[in-house]
Design a protein around this motif. Sequence first.
Motif, PDB file in Angstrom:
ATOM      1  N   GLU A 160      -8.868   1.792   6.038  1.00 13.71           N
ATOM      2  CA  GLU A 160      -8.975   1.544   4.597  1.00 13.71           C
ATOM      3  C   GLU A 160      -8.348   2.726   3.863  1.00 13.71           C
ATOM      4  O   GLU A 160      -8.894   3.831   3.884  1.00 13.71           O
ATOM      5  CB  GLU A 160     -10.443   1.376   4.210  1.00 13.71           C
ATOM      6  CG  GLU A 160     -10.669   1.030   2.749  1.00 13.71           C
ATOM      7  CD  GLU A 160     -12.148   0.918   2.428  1.00 13.71           C
ATOM      8  OE1 GLU A 160     -12.595   1.543   1.436  1.00 13.71           O
ATOM      9  OE2 GLU A 160     -12.859   0.228   3.177  1.00 13.71           O
ATOM     10  N   VAL A 161      -7.210   2.483   3.218  1.00 13.00           N
ATOM     11  CA  VAL A 161      -6.409   3.579   2.674  1.00 13.00           C
ATOM     12  C   VAL A 161      -6.473   3.602   1.146  1.00 13.00           C
ATOM     13  O   VAL A 161      -6.220   2.589   0.485  1.00 13.00           O
ATOM     14  CB  VAL A 161      -4.930   3.462   3.117  1.00 13.00           C
ATOM     15  CG1 VAL A 161      -4.120   4.640   2.568  1.00 13.00           C
ATOM     16  CG2 VAL A 161      -4.835   3.410   4.642  1.00 13.00           C
ATOM     17  N   THR A 162      -6.813   4.764   0.615  1.00 12.31           N
ATOM     18  CA  THR A 162      -6.659   5.041  -0.809  1.00 12.31           C
ATOM     19  C   THR A 162      -5.337   5.780  -0.972  1.00 12.31           C
ATOM     20  O   THR A 162      -5.174   6.894  -0.463  1.00 12.31           O
ATOM     21  CB  THR A 162      -7.815   5.904  -1.339  1.00 12.31           C
ATOM     22  OG1 THR A 162      -9.027   5.160  -1.229  1.00 12.31           O
ATOM     23  CG2 THR A 162      -7.589   6.283  -2.800  1.00 12.31           C
ATOM     24  N   ALA A 163      -4.392   5.150  -1.640  1.00 15.73           N
ATOM     25  CA  ALA A 163      -3.024   5.674  -1.726  1.00 15.73           C
ATOM     26  C   ALA A 163      -2.817   6.397  -3.051  1.00 15.73           C
ATOM     27  O   ALA A 163      -3.009   5.811  -4.122  1.00 15.73           O
ATOM     28  CB  ALA A 163      -2.019   4.539  -1.587  1.00 15.73           C
ATOM     29  N   VAL A 164      -2.432   7.658  -2.967  1.00 18.98           N
ATOM     30  CA  VAL A 164      -2.215   8.478  -4.152  1.00 18.98           C
ATOM     31  C   VAL A 164      -0.714   8.669  -4.363  1.00 18.98           C
ATOM     32  O   VAL A 164       0.015   9.039  -3.437  1.00 18.98           O
ATOM     33  CB  VAL A 164      -2.889   9.860  -4.003  1.00 18.98           C
ATOM     34  CG1 VAL A 164      -2.664  10.711  -5.249  1.00 18.98           C
ATOM     35  CG2 VAL A 164      -4.380   9.701  -3.731  1.00 18.98           C
ATOM     36  N   THR A 165      -0.254   8.417  -5.571  1.00 24.75           N
ATOM     37  CA  THR A 165       1.149   8.618  -5.903  1.00 24.75           C
ATOM     38  C   THR A 165       1.275   8.945  -7.381  1.00 24.75           C
ATOM     39  O   THR A 165       0.378   8.625  -8.181  1.00 24.75           O
ATOM     40  CB  THR A 165       1.985   7.362  -5.564  1.00 24.75           C
ATOM     41  OG1 THR A 165       3.382   7.641  -5.755  1.00 24.75           O
ATOM     42  CG2 THR A 165       1.589   6.183  -6.437  1.00 24.75           C
ATOM     43  N   ARG A 166       2.381   9.579  -7.732  1.00 24.32           N
ATOM     44  CA  ARG A 166       2.569   9.968  -9.133  1.00 24.32           C
ATOM     45  C   ARG A 166       2.716   8.745 -10.036  1.00 24.32           C
ATOM     46  O   ARG A 166       2.158   8.676 -11.115  1.00 24.32           O
ATOM     47  CB  ARG A 166       3.803  10.876  -9.255  1.00 24.32           C
ATOM     48  CG  ARG A 166       4.095  11.336 -10.671  1.00 24.32           C
ATOM     49  CD  ARG A 166       5.003  12.538 -10.713  1.00 24.32           C
ATOM     50  NE  ARG A 166       6.158  12.433  -9.838  1.00 24.32           N
ATOM     51  CZ  ARG A 166       7.055  13.414  -9.671  1.00 24.32           C
ATOM     52  NH1 ARG A 166       6.895  14.561 -10.319  1.00 24.32           N
ATOM     53  NH2 ARG A 166       8.080  13.266  -8.864  1.00 24.32           N
ATOM     54  N   ARG A 167       3.525   7.776  -9.591  1.00 26.27           N
ATOM     55  CA  ARG A 167       3.696   6.512 -10.312  1.00 26.27           C
ATOM     56  C   ARG A 167       3.745   5.387  -9.294  1.00 26.27           C
ATOM     57  O   ARG A 167       4.557   5.437  -8.360  1.00 26.27           O
ATOM     58  CB  ARG A 167       4.979   6.521 -11.153  1.00 26.27           C
ATOM     59  CG  ARG A 167       4.900   7.359 -12.422  1.00 26.27           C
ATOM     60  CD  ARG A 167       6.171   7.219 -13.236  1.00 26.27           C
ATOM     61  NE  ARG A 167       7.322   7.708 -12.495  1.00 26.27           N
ATOM     62  CZ  ARG A 167       7.720   8.982 -12.479  1.00 26.27           C
ATOM     63  NH1 ARG A 167       7.033   9.887 -13.148  1.00 26.27           N
ATOM     64  NH2 ARG A 167       8.789   9.337 -11.806  1.00 26.27           N
ATOM     65  N   VAL A 168       2.929   4.379  -9.493  1.00 29.26           N
ATOM     66  CA  VAL A 168       2.900   3.272  -8.538  1.00 29.26           C
ATOM     67  C   VAL A 168       4.154   2.410  -8.671  1.00 29.26           C
ATOM     68  O   VAL A 168       4.880   2.179  -7.712  1.00 29.26           O
ATOM     69  CB  VAL A 168       1.634   2.414  -8.728  1.00 29.26           C
ATOM     70  CG1 VAL A 168       1.663   1.215  -7.788  1.00 29.26           C
ATOM     71  CG2 VAL A 168       0.392   3.255  -8.481  1.00 29.26           C
ATOM     72  N   GLY A 169       4.434   1.942  -9.877  1.00 31.38           N
ATOM     73  CA  GLY A 169       5.640   1.152 -10.120  1.00 31.38           C
ATOM     74  C   GLY A 169       5.738  -0.060  -9.199  1.00 31.38           C
ATOM     75  O   GLY A 169       4.762  -0.771  -8.940  1.00 31.38           O
ATOM     76  N   SER A 170       6.946  -0.278  -8.675  1.00 30.32           N
ATOM     77  CA  SER A 170       7.199  -1.449  -7.826  1.00 30.32           C
ATOM     78  C   SER A 170       6.507  -1.343  -6.478  1.00 30.32           C
ATOM     79  O   SER A 170       6.402  -2.338  -5.757  1.00 30.32           O
ATOM     80  CB  SER A 170       8.703  -1.625  -7.610  1.00 30.32           C
ATOM     81  OG  SER A 170       9.246  -0.513  -6.907  1.00 30.32           O
ATOM     82  N   ALA A 171       6.021  -0.146  -6.121  1.00 28.19           N
ATOM     83  CA  ALA A 171       5.330   0.010  -4.838  1.00 28.19           C
ATOM     84  C   ALA A 171       4.107  -0.894  -4.752  1.00 28.19           C
ATOM     85  O   ALA A 171       3.713  -1.311  -3.663  1.00 28.19           O
ATOM     86  CB  ALA A 171       4.918   1.466  -4.639  1.00 28.19           C
ATOM     87  N   ALA A 172       3.506  -1.216  -5.900  1.00 32.99           N
ATOM     88  CA  ALA A 172       2.333  -2.084  -5.903  1.00 32.99           C
ATOM     89  C   ALA A 172       2.672  -3.473  -5.379  1.00 32.99           C
ATOM     90  O   ALA A 172       1.790  -4.198  -4.901  1.00 32.99           O
ATOM     91  CB  ALA A 172       1.758  -2.184  -7.310  1.00 32.99           C
ATOM     92  N   ARG A 173       3.942  -3.859  -5.468  1.00 31.76           N
ATOM     93  CA  ARG A 173       4.356  -5.166  -4.962  1.00 31.76           C
ATOM     94  C   ARG A 173       4.825  -5.098  -3.514  1.00 31.76           C
ATOM     95  O   ARG A 173       4.937  -6.119  -2.843  1.00 31.76           O
ATOM     96  CB  ARG A 173       5.466  -5.737  -5.851  1.00 31.76           C
ATOM     97  CG  ARG A 173       5.019  -5.998  -7.292  1.00 31.76           C
ATOM     98  CD  ARG A 173       6.107  -6.667  -8.105  1.00 31.76           C
ATOM     99  NE  ARG A 173       7.238  -5.785  -8.359  1.00 31.76           N
ATOM    100  CZ  ARG A 173       7.318  -4.934  -9.369  1.00 31.76           C
ATOM    101  NH1 ARG A 173       6.291  -4.828 -10.212  1.00 31.76           N
ATOM    102  NH2 ARG A 173       8.380  -4.165  -9.546  1.00 31.76           N
ATOM    103  N   ARG A 174       5.140  -3.882  -3.029  1.00 31.51           N
ATOM    104  CA  ARG A 174       5.660  -3.738  -1.668  1.00 31.51           C
ATOM    105  C   ARG A 174       4.596  -3.287  -0.682  1.00 31.51           C
ATOM    106  O   ARG A 174       4.674  -3.615   0.514  1.00 31.51           O
ATOM    107  CB  ARG A 174       6.809  -2.715  -1.663  1.00 31.51           C
ATOM    108  CG  ARG A 174       8.020  -3.117  -2.464  1.00 31.51           C
ATOM    109  CD  ARG A 174       9.129  -2.078  -2.363  1.00 31.51           C
ATOM    110  NE  ARG A 174       8.796  -0.831  -3.039  1.00 31.51           N
ATOM    111  CZ  ARG A 174       8.472   0.300  -2.439  1.00 31.51           C
ATOM    112  NH1 ARG A 174       8.391   0.355  -1.124  1.00 31.51           N
ATOM    113  NH2 ARG A 174       8.193   1.383  -3.144  1.00 31.51           N
ATOM    114  N   LEU A 175       3.631  -2.533  -1.144  1.00 31.64           N
ATOM    115  CA  LEU A 175       2.612  -1.946  -0.281  1.00 31.64           C
ATOM    116  C   LEU A 175       1.238  -2.409  -0.738  1.00 31.64           C
ATOM    117  O   LEU A 175       1.038  -2.720  -1.915  1.00 31.64           O
ATOM    118  CB  LEU A 175       2.700  -0.417  -0.330  1.00 31.64           C
ATOM    119  CG  LEU A 175       4.073   0.192   0.030  1.00 31.64           C
ATOM    120  CD1 LEU A 175       4.124   1.667  -0.344  1.00 31.64           C
ATOM    121  CD2 LEU A 175       4.367   0.012   1.511  1.00 31.64           C
ATOM    122  N   SER A 176       0.286  -2.436   0.178  1.00 32.68           N
ATOM    123  CA  SER A 176      -1.025  -3.006  -0.178  1.00 32.68           C
ATOM    124  C   SER A 176      -2.172  -2.175   0.365  1.00 32.68           C
ATOM    125  O   SER A 176      -2.891  -2.604   1.273  1.00 32.68           O
ATOM    126  CB  SER A 176      -1.127  -4.433   0.353  1.00 32.68           C
ATOM    127  OG  SER A 176      -0.870  -4.467   1.759  1.00 32.68           O
TER     128      SER A 176
END
Length: 429
Positions: A26-42
């Motif tokens: 169960e991964v909590t993913a930290v990034t500066r800006r999610v952007g299109s990554a929200a559609r590519r990664l879950s």
Amino acid sequence: MRVLLTGATGFIGSAILARLQARGHEVTAVTRRVGSAARRLSPARWVELDIARATRSQDWEAHLKDIDAVINCAGVLQDGGADSTAAIHLAGPSALFAASEAAQVRRVIQISALGADPAASTSFMRSKGEGDRDLMARDLEWVVLRPSVVLGRTAYGGSALFRALAALPVLPQIAGTGDLQVVQLDDVVETVAFFLRPDAPGRVMLDIAGPERMSLENVIATYRRWLGFNPVRTVEGAALMPLIFRLGDAAGWLGWRPPVRTTARLELARGSVADIGAWTAMTGIQPKRLAAALAEEPASVQERWFANLYLLKAATFIVLATFWIITGLITLGPGLESGVRMLGDVGAGALAGPLAVAGACVDIVIGVGIACRNTSRHALWAALAVSAGYLVVGTLLASEQWAAPLGPMTKILPLMMLNLLALAIREDR
């Protein structure tokens, strides 16, 4: 296991995220800006947080609730624009490590770099080394992984640069480069997965590298064979390389992250080799040779397109930004009188002068916007809109310009196509 992963949309971080998700973590993913990554990664949860600004332990406390392990993949090659190696490699991670210690997180895995040392010659390696030292001084089950140049099927950084150099019709000589033991992204990701096992050892630092020493020319030649291109001859280009790296530095201050920058030049000169015995003995991982890893999946036409387009992308943005800026400057300077006269001829009257100046300023703003990464997308759309406006207004008010010598109206169409191409290839990853 519940894992907090920083740098989750990066080259290494996104691969780790995918692997951990596939294995049921169960991964909590930290990034500066999610952007299109929200559609590519879950991941289980996204956290938008700039590690360079999260420099207090309390900035991390809420995100570490019920977390079993932390993996820090955040990193930048060089200072520039919004990037600070000291903030991203030391200040932010130090706060994260302190918060992890306070929250009694079992394991913290740090993705460092081969050669990281507080006394290193580049700010990248110094700040990485200082971050490692901060982590190792804490009461945590820490693991510091120091990979060599990491290559993978996804193309970013070194992977992208080697492909691009392999596509050149001639290869400019890059003098004074050291040997490389390039390592596959899959081997790095598998190492991270190993250290998340409950029985994995802690408080260890490991160098991670490939099984063979290769010159830069050999790495590029291997990619060229994989891409299906003919062998290429090397030409003298040492005199141009410092300029190219400096241009890369300038692009960094405009928000772009080209792999060709001064830090890359210094690290290529130093080389990246290591004794990998401790790593392979502890994990049982047998790293793959570059040619063998590439041979597992033959290059597609998409790979060849990317290789051919990568350096053309930089040229495209330089040409477009320069075109719009120079067009505006010419209109404000030697072309102002003729511009005012032309607008007057189509009925602008007393507004001809202000309209000419305003149009020139718009051109300059668009050019500057294209040059800066954070504004480039909006500027490219603005350039398309302005170009379309020129076509419509020119057709309505001065249709004879379609038949004018040198084709001032028809030349707008290929310019618009170049803008569309720039929009299509703008993203880095």
